[in-house]
Write an enzyme that holds these catalytic residues in place. Structure first.
Site, PDB file in Angstrom:
ATOM      1  CG  HIS A 196      -5.920  -7.258  30.073  1.00 38.34           C
ATOM      2  ND1 HIS A 196      -5.452  -7.566  31.332  1.00 38.34           N
ATOM      3  CD2 HIS A 196      -5.725  -5.912  29.930  1.00 38.34           C
ATOM      4  CE1 HIS A 196      -5.007  -6.467  31.917  1.00 38.34           C
ATOM      5  NE2 HIS A 196      -5.150  -5.451  31.095  1.00 38.34           N
ATOM      6  CG  HIS A 240      -8.154  -5.701  27.079  1.00 39.78           C
ATOM      7  ND1 HIS A 240      -6.984  -5.969  26.404  1.00 39.78           N
ATOM      8  CD2 HIS A 240      -8.016  -4.441  27.550  1.00 39.78           C
ATOM      9  CE1 HIS A 240      -6.174  -4.935  26.462  1.00 39.78           C
ATOM     10  NE2 HIS A 240      -6.774  -3.981  27.169  1.00 39.78           N
ATOM     11  CG  MET A 264       7.648  -2.196  26.773  1.00 40.11           C
ATOM     12  SD  MET A 264       8.515  -0.619  26.635  1.00 40.11           S
ATOM     13  CE  MET A 264       9.101  -0.370  28.290  1.00 40.11           C
TER      14      MET A 264
END
Length: 395
Positions: free
Chosen positions: A314, A258, A293
């Site tokens: 992305h 990306h 996360m």
């Protein structure tokens, strides 16, 4: 959202882009080689010279900073044939084994790693590039198959059918940074010498058919190949760890960039499309869009939307920088956002202005809501698989 900046138009899928990101996008619109329009993905946020989450096409021009310093940074994902919820102690064992087998942060292997890509690159050089210092390749050889730091990660995930997946995010390590910074300095010097007026000196460029332009493209492809091999090696290690622990095998794998530039056909012209923190989403092409996360990630299929130069986001995209996140985020809130997910905790920062504070720079609160990002690009990609995190190893 569409708007007419000074220069070519700007097309944005990003809700409320930051002022600096818009300033950088408008600089792209005024670039002398910019083509047709500039596209901002829904994860857009400020970068260096060009927004991260930006897509721009240029006529006969290549811009090192529109590719970025981590050339070839990208994603890998692999689907296993294991279904079910591994016990927490099993996930802890897996993450500990990954951590012991794959160097992360500034760490690298103690010995050189063999890869034919090093040999073929050196064999095809007509002259030694200026960035190729005495220790550059030695560091690169020891860095192959390592995670790096920042927002790089390895995650164990599950899909809606409780099938286990592995996902990882990494790039070209110090190699890409060395190549990018060297070529940007050369491009800037060349543009100044030629009297070229740029909207920002961060957007210095080479003609793609010039000797220096072809040298950058050669070196960029070397870094792209390195980054792809870097992810492949780590993925092989993680797949073996899961195979040994869960007794599973793997059915499919994706490995994509990306941060790169490629020559493509758009709007009837052959142009160099630069994707900086953006993923190719050609019609039918599979891609990976990770969350932060603690939040979901997605396997997607491109819809080939020409208005985005067949691209998509992305990832989730930042809402605050790492230092700002460390100042503002609350430890209890961060812990709550990671509840139930096995992770290595948040280490104490050792440098910068935040010595002694917890490093929350990659906590979920530092990022945009991934589901909002996905909804904003429903005309760019189709969701194939939604993945929930079970365990994470951070760089």
């Amino acid at each position: 959202m569409s708007r007419k900046a000074s220069g070519i138009p700007l097309r944005s899928w990003c809700q409320d882009p930051e002022d600096l990101a818009m300033e950088q996008a408008e600089n792209l619109c005024r670039h002398p080689r910019a083509f047709h329009h500039i596209a901002l993905m829904p994860d857009c946020h400020p970068g260096y010279g060009m927004p991260i989450g930006g897509v721009a096409a240029f006529r006969n021009a290549i811009i090192p900073n529109a590719v970025g310093v981590d050339i070839g940074c990208g994603m890998g994902a692999a689907m296993s044939d294991f279904t079910g919820q591994p016990e927490r102690k099993t996930l802890v064992k897996i993450t500990e084994t990954i951590t012991s087998c794959i160097p992360a942060g500034f760490n690298r292997h103690k010995q050189d790693q063999k890869w034919e890509g090093f040999d073929s690159f050196l064999e095809n050089l007509s002259g030694k590039p200026g960035w190729l210092g005495k220790d550059t390749l030695s560091i690169a050889r020891q860095s192959l198959g390592t995670l790096g730091g920042g927002n790089h990660f390895i995650e164990i995930q599950k899909d809606g059918e409780d099938r286990i997946w592995v996902m990882l995010h990494s790039g070209s390590r110090n190699l890409g940074k060395t190549i990018a910074e060297y070529h940007h300095r050369k491009a800037l010097a060349e543009n100044r010498k030629d009297g070229i007026v740029l909207p920002s000196e961060d957007l210095a460029f080479f003609d793609t058919d010039s000797a220096r332009g072809m040298a950058y493209i050669r070196d960029m492809h070397f870094a792209l190949n390195f980054a792809k091999e870097n992810r492949r090696r780590m993925m092989d290690i993680v797949k073996k760890i899961l195979g040994d622990t869960l007794g599973c095998s793997f059915l499919q794998e994706i490995n994509i960039h990306h941060n790169y530039a490629a020559e493509e056909n758009h709007f009837g012209c052959r142009v160099w499309v630069h994707r900086k923190g953006a993923t190719s989403a050609q019609k039918g092409e599979k891609g990976i869009i990770p969350g932060s996360m603690g939040s979901p990630s997605y396997i997607v299929e491109g819809l080939g939307n020409p208005e985005s130069f067949c691209s998509c986001s992305h990832g989730a995209g930042r809402v605050m920088g790492r230092n700002e996140a460390c100042r503002k985020l609350d430890a209890a809130a961060v812990a709550a956002s990671m509840k139930g997910i096995v992770h290595g905790g948040f280490p104490t920062m050792k440098k910068g202005n935040l010595r002694g504070k917890q490093d929350f720079g990659e906590a979920p609160g530092a990022y945009k809501d991934i589901d909002t990002v996905m909804a904003a690009q429903a005309d760019l990609v189709k969701i194939l698989v939604k993945l929930q995190p079970l365990a994470v190893v951070k760089g």
